[in-house]
Scaffold this motif. Structure first.
Motif, PDB file in Angstrom:
ATOM      1  N   SER A  20     141.739  27.621  79.024  1.00  0.00           N
ATOM      2  CA  SER A  20     142.526  28.506  78.281  1.00  0.00           C
ATOM      3  C   SER A  20     144.045  28.025  78.750  1.00  0.00           C
ATOM      4  CB  SER A  20     142.156  29.801  78.474  1.00  0.00           C
ATOM      5  OG  SER A  20     142.400  30.274  79.426  1.00  0.00           O
ATOM      6  N   PHE A  21     144.835  28.931  78.030  1.00  0.00           N
ATOM      7  CA  PHE A  21     146.280  28.972  78.401  1.00  0.00           C
ATOM      8  C   PHE A  21     146.565  29.808  79.563  1.00  0.00           C
ATOM      9  CE2 PHE A  21     146.369  27.935  73.844  1.00  0.00           C
ATOM     10  CZ  PHE A  21     146.586  26.647  73.977  1.00  0.00           C
ATOM     11  N   PRO A  22     147.543  29.984  80.479  1.00  0.00           N
ATOM     12  CA  PRO A  22     147.903  30.837  81.280  1.00  0.00           C
ATOM     13  C   PRO A  22     148.407  32.209  80.581  1.00  0.00           C
ATOM     14  CG  PRO A  22     149.110  28.910  81.836  1.00  0.00           C
ATOM     15  CD  PRO A  22     148.522  28.814  80.392  1.00  0.00           C
ATOM     16  N   LYS A  23     147.766  33.202  81.063  1.00  0.00           N
ATOM     17  CA  LYS A  23     147.904  34.636  80.325  1.00  0.00           C
ATOM     18  C   LYS A  23     147.667  35.847  81.445  1.00  0.00           C
ATOM     19  CE  LYS A  23     143.709  34.794  77.738  1.00  0.00           C
ATOM     20  NZ  LYS A  23     143.086  33.258  77.987  1.00  0.00           N
ATOM     21  N   GLY A  24     147.939  36.805  80.995  1.00  0.00           N
ATOM     22  CA  GLY A  24     147.624  38.003  81.929  1.00  0.00           C
ATOM     23  C   GLY A  24     148.230  39.268  81.445  1.00  0.00           C
ATOM     24  N   VAL A  32     157.100  42.419  77.526  1.00  0.00           N
ATOM     25  CA  VAL A  32     155.995  41.330  77.011  1.00  0.00           C
ATOM     26  C   VAL A  32     156.651  39.976  77.399  1.00  0.00           C
ATOM     27  CG1 VAL A  32     154.476  42.321  75.582  1.00  0.00           C
ATOM     28  CG2 VAL A  32     156.740  41.239  74.808  1.00  0.00           C
ATOM     29  N   THR A  33     157.859  39.682  77.401  1.00  0.00           N
ATOM     30  CA  THR A  33     158.446  38.655  77.607  1.00  0.00           C
ATOM     31  C   THR A  33     158.668  38.093  79.061  1.00  0.00           C
ATOM     32  OG1 THR A  33     160.609  39.542  77.553  1.00  0.00           O
ATOM     33  CG2 THR A  33     159.961  38.395  75.633  1.00  0.00           C
ATOM     34  N   ALA A  34     158.896  39.298  79.789  1.00  0.00           N
ATOM     35  CA  ALA A  34     158.906  39.095  81.159  1.00  0.00           C
ATOM     36  C   ALA A  34     157.587  38.708  81.958  1.00  0.00           C
ATOM     37  CB  ALA A  34     159.550  40.426  81.938  1.00  0.00           C
ATOM     38  N   ALA A  35     156.522  39.509  81.281  1.00  0.00           N
ATOM     39  CA  ALA A  35     155.087  39.301  81.708  1.00  0.00           C
ATOM     40  C   ALA A  35     154.947  37.985  81.372  1.00  0.00           C
ATOM     41  CB  ALA A  35     154.196  40.203  80.854  1.00  0.00           C
ATOM     42  N   SER A  56     150.488  35.788  67.526  1.00  0.00           N
ATOM     43  CA  SER A  56     149.852  36.410  68.577  1.00  0.00           C
ATOM     44  C   SER A  56     148.368  36.549  68.160  1.00  0.00           C
ATOM     45  CB  SER A  56     150.193  37.932  68.503  1.00  0.00           C
ATOM     46  OG  SER A  56     151.528  38.218  68.716  1.00  0.00           O
ATOM     47  N   GLN A  57     147.447  36.534  69.269  1.00  0.00           N
ATOM     48  CA  GLN A  57     145.923  36.298  69.030  1.00  0.00           C
ATOM     49  C   GLN A  57     145.568  37.573  69.090  1.00  0.00           C
ATOM     50  OE1 GLN A  57     144.212  33.876  72.053  1.00  0.00           O
ATOM     51  NE2 GLN A  57     145.322  32.181  71.458  1.00  0.00           N
ATOM     52  N   ARG A  58     144.633  37.944  68.310  1.00  0.00           N
ATOM     53  CA  ARG A  58     144.048  39.271  68.116  1.00  0.00           C
ATOM     54  C   ARG A  58     142.405  39.160  68.158  1.00  0.00           C
ATOM     55  NH1 ARG A  58     148.943  39.906  65.438  1.00  0.00           N
ATOM     56  NH2 ARG A  58     149.798  41.551  66.031  1.00  0.00           N
ATOM     57  N   TYR A  59     141.817  39.450  69.311  1.00  0.00           N
ATOM     58  CA  TYR A  59     140.293  39.428  68.938  1.00  0.00           C
ATOM     59  C   TYR A  59     139.545  40.653  69.983  1.00  0.00           C
ATOM     60  CZ  TYR A  59     141.482  37.099  73.593  1.00  0.00           C
ATOM     61  OH  TYR A  59     142.147  36.820  74.689  1.00  0.00           O
ATOM     62  N   THR A  60     138.341  40.556  69.564  1.00  0.00           N
ATOM     63  CA  THR A  60     137.438  41.517  70.370  1.00  0.00           C
ATOM     64  C   THR A  60     136.868  41.190  71.561  1.00  0.00           C
ATOM     65  OG1 THR A  60     136.981  42.637  68.276  1.00  0.00           O
ATOM     66  CG2 THR A  60     135.647  43.314  69.816  1.00  0.00           C
ATOM     67  N   THR A  61     136.978  41.835  72.679  1.00  0.00           N
ATOM     68  CA  THR A  61     136.295  41.430  73.817  1.00  0.00           C
ATOM     69  C   THR A  61     135.211  42.864  74.059  1.00  0.00           C
ATOM     70  OG1 THR A  61     137.765  42.767  75.394  1.00  0.00           O
ATOM     71  CG2 THR A  61     138.439  40.666  74.779  1.00  0.00           C
ATOM     72  N   SER A  62     134.469  42.554  75.159  1.00  0.00           N
ATOM     73  CA  SER A  62     133.621  43.822  75.572  1.00  0.00           C
ATOM     74  C   SER A  62     134.411  45.200  75.801  1.00  0.00           C
ATOM     75  CB  SER A  62     132.774  43.659  76.963  1.00  0.00           C
ATOM     76  OG  SER A  62     133.592  43.430  77.905  1.00  0.00           O
ATOM     77  N   LYS A  63     135.699  44.998  75.856  1.00  0.00           N
ATOM     78  CA  LYS A  63     136.352  46.126  76.426  1.00  0.00           C
ATOM     79  C   LYS A  63     137.340  46.820  75.132  1.00  0.00           C
ATOM     80  CE  LYS A  63     137.131  45.253  81.283  1.00  0.00           C
ATOM     81  NZ  LYS A  63     137.889  44.919  82.350  1.00  0.00           N
ATOM     82  N   GLY A  64     137.145  45.925  73.980  1.00  0.00           N
ATOM     83  CA  GLY A  64     137.788  46.470  72.745  1.00  0.00           C
ATOM     84  C   GLY A  64     138.690  45.330  72.159  1.00  0.00           C
ATOM     85  N   ARG A  65     139.458  45.748  71.342  1.00  0.00           N
ATOM     86  CA  ARG A  65     140.300  44.703  70.605  1.00  0.00           C
ATOM     87  C   ARG A  65     141.596  44.421  71.723  1.00  0.00           C
ATOM     88  NH1 ARG A  65     139.632  41.732  66.292  1.00  0.00           N
ATOM     89  NH2 ARG A  65     141.822  41.997  65.775  1.00  0.00           N
ATOM     90  N   THR A  67     145.231  41.958  72.197  1.00  0.00           N
ATOM     91  CA  THR A  67     146.167  41.143  71.537  1.00  0.00           C
ATOM     92  C   THR A  67     146.968  40.417  72.582  1.00  0.00           C
ATOM     93  OG1 THR A  67     146.634  42.993  69.906  1.00  0.00           O
ATOM     94  CG2 THR A  67     148.296  41.401  70.198  1.00  0.00           C
ATOM     95  N   VAL A  68     147.243  39.335  72.680  1.00  0.00           N
ATOM     96  CA  VAL A  68     147.844  38.265  73.462  1.00  0.00           C
ATOM     97  C   VAL A  68     148.773  37.738  72.636  1.00  0.00           C
ATOM     98  CG1 VAL A  68     147.501  36.489  75.102  1.00  0.00           C
ATOM     99  CG2 VAL A  68     145.653  37.945  74.315  1.00  0.00           C
ATOM    100  N   HIS A  69     150.389  37.679  73.284  1.00  0.00           N
ATOM    101  CA  HIS A  69     151.467  37.123  72.768  1.00  0.00           C
ATOM    102  C   HIS A  69     151.475  35.851  73.266  1.00  0.00           C
ATOM    103  CE1 HIS A  69     152.351  40.989  70.962  1.00  0.00           C
ATOM    104  NE2 HIS A  69     151.901  41.598  72.020  1.00  0.00           N
TER     105      HIS A  69
END
Length: 273
Positions: A20-24, A32-35, A56-65, A67-69
């Protein structure tokens, strides 16, 4: 992260066995920009600056919805990841040709983000327009309005602007010479060593529409050589700043900024923070 040669930076997470791409996640109180730039550095070792934003990506995981910028990012210094030390979270970092990356990425939403980035991968130049942070009310100030100070909230806002401007690697800071504007960007200059350019021409008292537009257009022309820039001014002056950029007045609140990503002298994308 893109680099010349049509390569994209990917990471492998052993816990999920995915590419995947780096994210966190955001730290408490983090923008969000600093993160975004912090997570890329933590997961790859590379210092980056943000370019134009992607959807932005929006999808469902086991912990809920979730959003990734995302933004297109570029390495500030070296883009060499050969010295990366594997760990339990990220065990491989690699520059991958984009055609191979489209096959290697595990998730459809990541492949969609890559396709969006590749629709227009050329570099953009960045101009940030900032309205000064919270200042003492005009009606409660009886001295020279040029030296009307920031409130404590305004000083805190100015400090919080530091990582946001740093995320775009701002190299030039132009501001009204009035205290409330200069003090809004002074913490960034102090933290980075960037020169603070104090300009009467951006102050409420001395600004003239034609001069403001000429000044801002000159800044835009110099972005390629100077790097990303921020222009800080007052509500009555900002319509002329935006006009020079080719935008309608954004009606910024105090401490709010608009990031314009330009190709040539044309705005191709904007963000508001």
């Amino acid at each position: 992260m893109l680099r010349p040669g049509r390569e994209v930076l990917l990471v492998h997470r052993p816990k999920y066995d995915d590419w995947s791409f780096p994210k966190g996640k955001l730290d408490r109180g983090e923008h969000v920009t600093a993160a975004a730039v912090r997570e890329v550095e933590e997961e790859t070792g590379l210092r980056v600056r943000l370019g134009r934003p992607l959807s932005s990506q929006r999808y469902t995981t086991s912990k809920g919805r979730k959003t990734v910028h995302y933004w297109i990012g570029r390495a500030l210094d070296s883009d060499d990841v050969s010295g990366y030390v594997a760990n339990a979270e990220i065990d491989e970092v690699a520059w991958v040709p984009v055609d191979k990356a489209a096959r290697l990425l595990t998730y459809p939403h990541d492949r969609e983000t890559l396709a969006e980035a590749l629709e227009e991968p050329r570099r953009t130049r960045t101009l940030i327009v900032l309205r000064h942070t919270d200042s003492r009310a005009r009606r409660s100030w009886h001295g020279d309005d040029r030296v009307r100070p920031l409130l404590a909230t305004g000083r805190r806002q100015a400090e919080r602007l530091v990582p946001v401007l740093a995320a775009y690697d701002v190299r030039r800071v132009l501001t009204s010479s009035s205290t409330r504007c200069a003090d809004s960007v002074a913490p960034y200059c102090l933290a980075t060593g960037v020169e603070l350019e104090l300009l009467d021409a951006l102050s409420e008292e001395d600004a003239r529409p034609r001069k403001v537009r000429k000044l801002v257009r000159a800044v835009i022309e110099e972005l390629g050589a100077s790097g990303p820039a921020v222009v800080c001014s007052h509500r009555p002056v900002l319509p002329d700043v935006f006009a020079a950029v080719g935008l309608d007045d954004a009606g910024l609140e105090k401490g709010e900024l608009l990031v314009a990503h330009l190709r040539g002298d044309r705005v191709v994308s904007v963000e508001r923070h």
